[in-house]
Structure formats: C-alpha cells, structure tokens
Write a protein that holds these residues in place. Structure first.
Motif, mmCIF file in Angstrom:
data_model
loop_
_atom_site.group_PDB
_atom_site.id
_atom_site.type_symbol
_atom_site.label_atom_id
_atom_site.label_comp_id
_atom_site.label_asym_id
_atom_site.label_seq_id
_atom_site.Cartn_x
_atom_site.Cartn_y
_atom_site.Cartn_z
ATOM 1 N N GLU A 1 8.416 -5.134 -8.755
ATOM 2 C CA GLU A 1 8.954 -3.813 -8.416
ATOM 3 C C GLU A 1 8.445 -2.716 -9.357
ATOM 4 O OE1 GLU A 1 13.215 -4.135 -8.167
ATOM 5 O OE2 GLU A 1 13.108 -5.116 -6.200
ATOM 6 N N VAL A 2 7.167 -2.791 -9.698
ATOM 7 C CA VAL A 2 6.560 -1.793 -10.595
ATOM 8 C C VAL A 2 5.312 -1.170 -9.968
ATOM 9 C CG1 VAL A 2 7.452 -2.863 -12.690
ATOM 10 C CG2 VAL A 2 5.216 -3.588 -11.799
ATOM 11 N N LEU A 3 5.124 -1.370 -8.641
ATOM 12 C CA LEU A 3 3.906 -0.928 -7.966
ATOM 13 C C LEU A 3 4.158 0.380 -7.213
ATOM 14 C CD1 LEU A 3 0.968 -1.522 -7.106
ATOM 15 C CD2 LEU A 3 1.882 -2.840 -5.176
ATOM 16 N N PHE B 1 -8.932 -3.834 4.711
ATOM 17 C CA PHE B 1 -8.322 -3.295 3.500
ATOM 18 C C PHE B 1 -7.017 -4.023 3.176
ATOM 19 C CE2 PHE B 1 -10.712 0.139 5.480
ATOM 20 C CZ PHE B 1 -11.385 0.713 4.417
ATOM 21 N N GLY B 2 -6.534 -3.761 1.953
ATOM 22 C CA GLY B 2 -5.148 -4.054 1.647
ATOM 23 C C GLY B 2 -4.309 -2.916 2.205
ATOM 24 N N VAL C 1 0.005 -5.997 2.180
ATOM 25 C CA VAL C 1 -0.636 -7.111 2.870
ATOM 26 C C VAL C 1 -2.145 -6.952 2.741
ATOM 27 C CG1 VAL C 1 -0.800 -8.409 5.015
ATOM 28 C CG2 VAL C 1 1.255 -7.077 4.535
ATOM 29 N N GLU C 2 -2.825 -7.998 2.298
ATOM 30 C CA GLU C 2 -4.274 -7.945 2.093
ATOM 31 C C GLU C 2 -5.003 -8.340 3.369
ATOM 32 O OE1 GLU C 2 -7.947 -7.561 -0.169
ATOM 33 O OE2 GLU C 2 -5.921 -6.739 -0.312
ATOM 34 N N PHE D 1 -7.592 -8.878 -7.296
ATOM 35 C CA PHE D 1 -6.560 -7.863 -7.445
ATOM 36 C C PHE D 1 -5.742 -7.698 -6.165
ATOM 37 C CE2 PHE D 1 -8.957 -6.455 -11.198
ATOM 38 C CZ PHE D 1 -7.907 -6.228 -12.071
ATOM 39 N N GLY D 2 -6.417 -7.606 -5.024
ATOM 40 C CA GLY D 2 -5.700 -7.393 -3.776
ATOM 41 C C GLY D 2 -4.852 -8.572 -3.369
ATOM 42 N N LYS D 3 -5.366 -9.781 -3.533
ATOM 43 C CA LYS D 3 -4.662 -10.980 -3.067
ATOM 44 C C LYS D 3 -3.625 -11.490 -4.063
ATOM 45 C CE LYS D 3 -8.570 -12.552 -0.256
ATOM 46 N NZ LYS D 3 -9.624 -13.593 -0.089
ATOM 47 N N ASP D 4 -3.813 -11.221 -5.354
ATOM 48 C CA ASP D 4 -2.953 -11.819 -6.368
ATOM 49 C C ASP D 4 -2.181 -10.801 -7.204
ATOM 50 O OD1 ASP D 4 -3.848 -14.617 -5.916
ATOM 51 O OD2 ASP D 4 -5.762 -13.838 -6.616
ATOM 52 N N ILE D 5 -2.888 -9.830 -7.778
ATOM 53 C CA ILE D 5 -2.251 -8.916 -8.730
ATOM 54 C C ILE D 5 -1.322 -7.931 -8.021
ATOM 55 C CG2 ILE D 5 -2.628 -7.200 -10.525
ATOM 56 C CD1 ILE D 5 -3.519 -9.968 -11.332
ATOM 57 N N MET D 6 -1.752 -7.369 -6.884
ATOM 58 C CA MET D 6 -0.904 -6.407 -6.171
ATOM 59 C C MET D 6 0.396 -7.052 -5.674
ATOM 60 S SD MET D 6 -2.307 -3.477 -6.463
ATOM 61 C CE MET D 6 -2.829 -4.093 -8.078
ATOM 62 N N PRO D 7 0.360 -8.242 -5.043
ATOM 63 C CA PRO D 7 1.630 -8.880 -4.660
ATOM 64 C C PRO D 7 2.529 -9.173 -5.858
ATOM 65 C CG PRO D 7 -0.197 -9.853 -3.450
ATOM 66 C CD PRO D 7 -0.806 -8.954 -4.487
ATOM 67 N N MET D 8 1.927 -9.495 -7.006
ATOM 68 C CA MET D 8 2.719 -9.758 -8.201
ATOM 69 C C MET D 8 3.413 -8.489 -8.684
ATOM 70 S SD MET D 8 1.343 -11.627 -11.664
ATOM 71 C CE MET D 8 0.725 -13.008 -10.695
ATOM 72 N N ALA D 9 2.679 -7.368 -8.700
ATOM 73 C CA ALA D 9 3.275 -6.097 -9.112
ATOM 74 C C ALA D 9 4.348 -5.654 -8.116
ATOM 75 C CB ALA D 9 2.189 -5.032 -9.235
#
Length: 431
Positions: free
Chosen positions: A247-249, A173-174, A188-189, A235-243
C-alpha cells in the motif's frame, strides 16, 4: 515554519538508473548488432539521447546506464557524447554493464535483477535518497523533477509514471487503477483483457516503465524479490505488485510533467519498438507540423552529432525533381537525385537518377544510380547497387528483405549480400 520542499531540493539526492540492456527483438535485424537504445533516430540522434537529455534538462546529473545486449556502440556513444558532466561536482554518466556478479553464468535476468546486481554500488558508492528508474528506449520529453516532487509530497515509497492509452493497445503494458489521490488500487502486467479507466471505457491507464523509489524501500523490495521462488526478476511483474500489496504505490500522470506536446496540445510519448512505429516516428518529423518538435530549444535533445562537412546538393538536370519535405543530416552528397518525405542521416551518397520516397536511411549508406527506394528503412553501411528498386514490387522484395505488417521494407547489408550471391561478410560492431 518548515521549509517548503521544491523539486530543485530533491535532484541532488536522486540517482537515475537508465535500463538500456534490451535487444528490441521486434525490430528484427535492425537490432542485430546494436541495443535498441543505441538505434538512430531523427537524423542525428540516438533513442537513448531522449532519456539522457530529459535528465540533464530536469537537473538530474547523477546517472547510471545499465547495459547488457550488444552494448559496444551504446558504450562508445556514451563515452564520446555524454562525458561532459564535471565529476568534481559529483555529476556523472556512469556505465554499468552486466558483469556476472552472482556467478559465472548469471547475466541480468530481468529489469529488477539488473538493479539488484548493482545494489552494492548504489548503496555504498552513490548513496542516494531517491532512485529514478527509466527505460532507455522511448521517445518523449519529460521533467522528471516534477515526478520526484510529486512522489515525496504524496508520501509514496514507490511512484510509477503512467499514460492514458487506447484499451486495445494496453495489452503490452502494465495497467493500473487509481483512486482520487492517485494511489494505485490495482495493477495487472500485460493483461489479455485490460481494465478500462473509470468513465473512459475505451482507455486504460498504462505504466510507462518509469519509477521513483525511496532508496531504502527499493533495496528492501529487491532483496524480497530475489529470494522469492516464483520471481521473474521484473519491475512490472514482481516489484509493482509488491508495492501495491504494501500500500505504498502511487501513480504520476505523464500529463503533469510532459515537456513535449504536439500541435493540438496533446502529450507525446512513443515506443518505437517495431519497424512500423520506428519508420512512422521518423517520417512524421518531415511533416509541416510534426507530432514531435525536435527544434524546440526550451527542452533540447542533445546527442553526439558527427563532425561532418555540410551536405552538398548538385543538380544540373532541369527535369530532376529535387529535395522535397525531408531531413538531411551533414556530410551527404546528393547528385541529380529526387528525395521526398524522407530522413537521411549523416554521410550518405545518393547518385543521379535515383528516387528516395518516404524512407529512413541510416548513416554511411551509398545509393547507386537510377535506383528507387520507397517506404524503406536502410541500415547503416549498406551499398545499394545501380538500378535496384526496393519498395516497388512487394512479392519480389519478400524474397530478399524483411517486410513489416504495414509494408515497410527493411534492408541490411547481409540481406543484399545474400541476394547478390556473395558470402556474408562479418560485420564489425563499430556502429
């Protein structure tokens, strides 16, 4: 005085996207001709029916299903079982198959790319304020509207659904760490050494693959991701770290919106992505107090049940042990056969002298006379010849069938044809 926002105010502004394009390679031959979300579950449902039913029960009736791999049976299921929403009210279950929109060679390259390639349609046609993104291959009951409400109230631009899992299982999982306000501080993914939760050294907080986005922020991050030279389009590898970096996650604990708990009151969520987990989740349904209550009408899981005659049980052999602790769908004909702790889907024929024990039998299977099937998964349309024993001798089974790490035997039509020395017939995709 400003109006208090409720979850019912938000659902009409939300578009749901269900990612249903995956093969599910850990299920091996069981997903050779069908996408994992189209796989049968629980006697007369398919896995994707859980995500779709959760949407309807949550009041979310604007749904797009993104498909790619072996999608024919999934598309037919959506057309025949999920086309009842009134279009005139702006409600729909739309199908969004891979259409190679970038060039002739580019299919969906990852979960984020599957949304990116449909972004023009989302922006110009659906025009949502919020986008809820779901995986189409998990078994659970959830009120998504509560998650959307939490997303808006937190001020997040991206919210990820999360669940507490044993730390040794979190490698798939992430994994995230959150503060007291559920703002994600680390993500962390699929880590080799998953970080533990504070105060719970044997548990980790894992992503469920469920996301709520402000639509404008989703468009922006997808554009940034696709133009990154190192992107995985995921999403897990790219979008989540970006969010996280923006600081909006924020995190949404599944415990806040779970609508299906087991008899101990614990949340129920299953990834039936292996033969063992698929078999176990089905077999659990026949227990006295199953972990998942499929008969709960307060949060029903609808599907597209086959129009079949009632199942028929014929016994004139007083020595035959009959049906014990099993689920039997419609249209089955059982004659002087013993069935225990098993799940039989629709239109199955079981002939005299046969024993079926702890097995999952998919639709339209014919089992001959004097057979033994133990701890099996039998694929659709299979014909088991008279006298065959499967699940009795592991060494013999391993020569012809696939055996899981826990000894579950997968039986397909192609395997039986090869075993009997027949040329393998082409199998149609009408699953």
């Amino acid at each position: 005085m400003s109006k208090v926002i409720t979850k019912y105010d938000l659902v009409s502004d939300t578009l749901v996207l269900i990612l249903a394009g995956g093969r599910g390679s850990r299920l091996h031959e069981l997903t050779d001709k069908r996408a994992k979300p189209a796989l049968y579950f629980g006697g007369n449902r398919r896995i994707i029916d859980f995500a779709l039913s959760n949407c309807i029960n949550s009041g979310l009736n604007r749904i797009g299903v993104i498909t790619q791999y072996a999608a024919h049976s999934l598309l037919r299921h959506l057309q025949t079982g999920w086309s009842f929403l009134p279009q005139e009210r702006g409600e729909f279950v739309d199908m969004l198959p891979a259409r190679q929109q970038i060039d002739d060679n580019t299919w969906y390259r990852g979960t984020a790319d599957s949304v990116y390639q449909n972004m023009a349609i989302i922006k110009n046609h659906y025009q949502p304020k919020y986008v809820l993104i779901l995986a189409g291959d998990h078994i659970y009951k959830m009120d998504y509207s509560q998650m959307i409400l939490d997303h808006v109230n937190s001020g997040a631009k991206c919210t990820v659904g999360c669940i507490e899992v044993p730390r040794e299982s979190a490698k798939e999982f992430g994994v995230m760490a959150v503060n007291e306000n559920l703002k994600v501080k680390a993500f962390v993914e699929k880590p080799a050494d998953p970080p533990a939760m504070i105060g719970k050294p044997n548990s980790s907080l894992a992503s469920m693959g469920i996301y709520v986005f402000n639509a404008d922020y989703l468009y922006e991050t997808l554009e940034r991701t696709v133009n990154s030279p190192q992107t995985s389009h995921d999403f897990g590898k790219d979008i989540m770290p970006m969010a996280l970096q923006d600081e909006v996650l924020y995190a949404h604990p599944f415990d806040r919106s779970c609508m299906g708990r087991n008899t101990e009151g614990e949340i129920y969520w299953r990834d039936v992505g292996t033969l063992d987990s698929y078999w176990q989740s089905n077999i659990d349904l026949v227990s006295k107090e199953p972990q998942l209550d499929i008969y709960d009408q307060t949060w029903p899981i609808r599907g597209n049940p086959v129009q079949a005659y009632p199942s028929k049980f014929f016994y004139d052999d007083p020595a035959c042990k009959q049906v014990d602790n099993s689920l039997i769908a419609g249209g089955c004909v059982i004659t002087n056969a013993s069935i225990c702790y098993s799940v039989l889907f629709d239109n199955i024929q079981v002939n005299e002298g046969t024993l079926i024990d702890e097995s999952v039998i998919l639709p339209q299977v014919k089992v001959g006379k004097n057979c033994i099937l133990k701890r099996c998964i039998v694929d659709r349309h299979v014909q088991i010849p008279d006298g065959m024993q499967i699940g009795v001798n592991p060494e013999e089974d391993s020569k012809h069938f696939r055996i899981s790490s826990k000894g579950i035997v997968l039986v397909t039509g192609k395997m039986l044809q090869k075993m009997q020395g027949e040329s393998v017939k082409s199998e149609d995709d009408l699953d």
